[in-house]
Design an enzyme around this catalytic site. Structure first.
Site, PDB file in Angstrom:
ATOM      1  N   GLY A  65      -8.680   3.478  10.538  1.00 54.48           N
ATOM      2  CA  GLY A  65      -9.295   2.253  10.064  1.00 54.48           C
ATOM      3  C   GLY A  65      -9.197   2.012   8.573  1.00 54.48           C
ATOM      4  O   GLY A  65      -9.851   1.099   8.058  1.00 54.48           O
ATOM      5  N   THR A  66      -8.360   2.773   7.860  1.00 52.70           N
ATOM      6  CA  THR A  66      -8.272   2.592   6.408  1.00 52.70           C
ATOM      7  C   THR A  66      -7.715   1.206   6.053  1.00 52.70           C
ATOM      8  O   THR A  66      -8.198   0.559   5.120  1.00 52.70           O
ATOM      9  CB  THR A  66      -7.400   3.669   5.751  1.00 52.70           C
ATOM     10  N   GLY A  67      -6.692   0.749   6.783  1.00 49.95           N
ATOM     11  CA  GLY A  67      -6.110  -0.561   6.486  1.00 49.95           C
ATOM     12  C   GLY A  67      -7.090  -1.688   6.742  1.00 49.95           C
ATOM     13  O   GLY A  67      -7.189  -2.638   5.947  1.00 49.95           O
ATOM     14  N   CYS A  68      -7.821  -1.602   7.848  1.00 53.65           N
ATOM     15  CA  CYS A  68      -8.838  -2.603   8.170  1.00 53.65           C
ATOM     16  C   CYS A  68      -9.911  -2.635   7.084  1.00 53.65           C
ATOM     17  O   CYS A  68     -10.337  -3.708   6.627  1.00 53.65           O
ATOM     18  CB  CYS A  68      -9.500  -2.284   9.506  1.00 53.65           C
ATOM     19  N   LYS A  94       0.836  -1.194   0.000  1.00 50.59           N
ATOM     20  CA  LYS A  94       0.000   0.000   0.000  1.00 50.59           C
ATOM     21  C   LYS A  94       0.874   1.249   0.000  1.00 50.59           C
ATOM     22  O   LYS A  94       1.754   1.396   0.841  1.00 50.59           O
ATOM     23  CB  LYS A  94      -0.918   0.000   1.229  1.00 50.59           C
ATOM     24  N   THR A 138      -8.559   9.254   8.877  1.00 49.91           N
ATOM     25  CA  THR A 138      -8.182   8.023   8.168  1.00 49.91           C
ATOM     26  C   THR A 138      -8.118   6.809   9.093  1.00 49.91           C
ATOM     27  O   THR A 138      -7.539   5.795   8.733  1.00 49.91           O
ATOM     28  CB  THR A 138      -6.814   8.213   7.492  1.00 49.91           C
TER      29      THR A 138
END
Length: 268
Positions: free
Chosen positions: A206-209, A173, A204
């Site tokens: 929680g973007t990865g989750c 990412k 932002t």
């Protein structure tokens, strides 16, 4: 209905972890199940307490899920204890889980380590090899490969090394870039870029989750890896663009923007 299991910690403020995953999976039209690895006391300003479940209780949760409603895909988030990682790995092998997406939460955006050494070792040796896709950010890819990433070419080199070592697909990412948010998929010897714009939104959390659970949802629905990522990235972009602004710190995304805009998730 397709089913997706998320294995992760709980975020009582609803922005990340299990809560973000369930929202995302639901908005993709799949049925969400969860095995909770830890309870956290947190909000948009930080994490103030963590209460981990025991390996025995985590195994009970996984047994209950796999022996009754078998998941079409599995998403794994942050697991901070080596014994819990071992429990998850054993269950995934026992039940021959499929379409496993692992977000290897190891390093924060600032570069700080988020896992103890024994947990990081267990993640690398036991869990990552079971995943069909891992989704490290740039700092995590640097830790996993030893390659310092400063360019697109460096991202390709790191992805190649990871894919060779773990024999699965790799999505690095690129959200740490200043002007772009380009991600790189490396799968079966092929590189594919997913170009994204930098969204002017400081919230932002929680973007990865969200991205990893969206990918798992799309895989569960039968899309191939490339299209699953493309659709997930589109969903994440729109959730950021919606501009939700809650809390006094790094706020959450608008996972349910579809209900506000009446836009179909399937379009992304």
């Amino acid at each position: 209905m397709k089913t997706v299991l998320t294995i992760a910690g709980s975020d009582c403020s609803g922005g990340a972890g299990i809560q973000a995953d369930i929202k995302t999976i639901t908005m993709h039209g799949a049925y969400a199940m969860s095995a909770i690895t830890a309870l956290t006391a947190q909000n948009t300003t930080g994490v103030y307490g963590i209460f981990e479940v025991t390996p025995e209780f985590l195994k009970q949760q996984l047994d209950c899920i796999f022996t009754d409603i078998f998941p079409d895909a599995v998403k794994i988030g942050m697991v901070s204890d080596a014994k819990l990682i071992h429990t998850i790995a054993e269950a995934l092998k026992q039940y021959q889980a499929k379409k496993i997406v692992l977000d290897p939460v190891m390093v924060s955006t600032s570069g700080s380590k988020l896992l103890k050494d024994d947990a990081a070792d267990a993640l690398v040796t036991e869990l990552i090899p079971l995943a069909g896709l891992i989704t490290p950010n740039i700092p995590e890819a640097e830790v996993l490969t030893g390659i310092q990433i400063h360019s697109a070419e460096d991202m390709v080199s790191a992805a190649e090394r990871l894919a060779e070592k773990y024999l699965g697909a790799v999505l690095i990412k690129g959200g740490h870039g200043k002007n772009t948010a380009n991600d790189l998929l490396y799968e079966t010897g092929k590189s594919s870029w997913f170009y994204g714009e930098r969204i002017d939104n400081p919230n932002t959390h929680g973007t990865g989750c969200t991205l990893s659970s969206a990918i798992a949802s799309n895989l569960a629905k039968g899309y191939d890896m490339e299209n699953s990522i493309r659709k997930a990235k589109g969903y994440l972009t729109e959730a950021l663009k919606a501009g939700l602004d809650l809390g006094r710190g790094d706020g959450p995304l608008m996972h349910n923007y579809v209900l506000n805009t009446k836009t179909e998730v399937s379009e992304y």
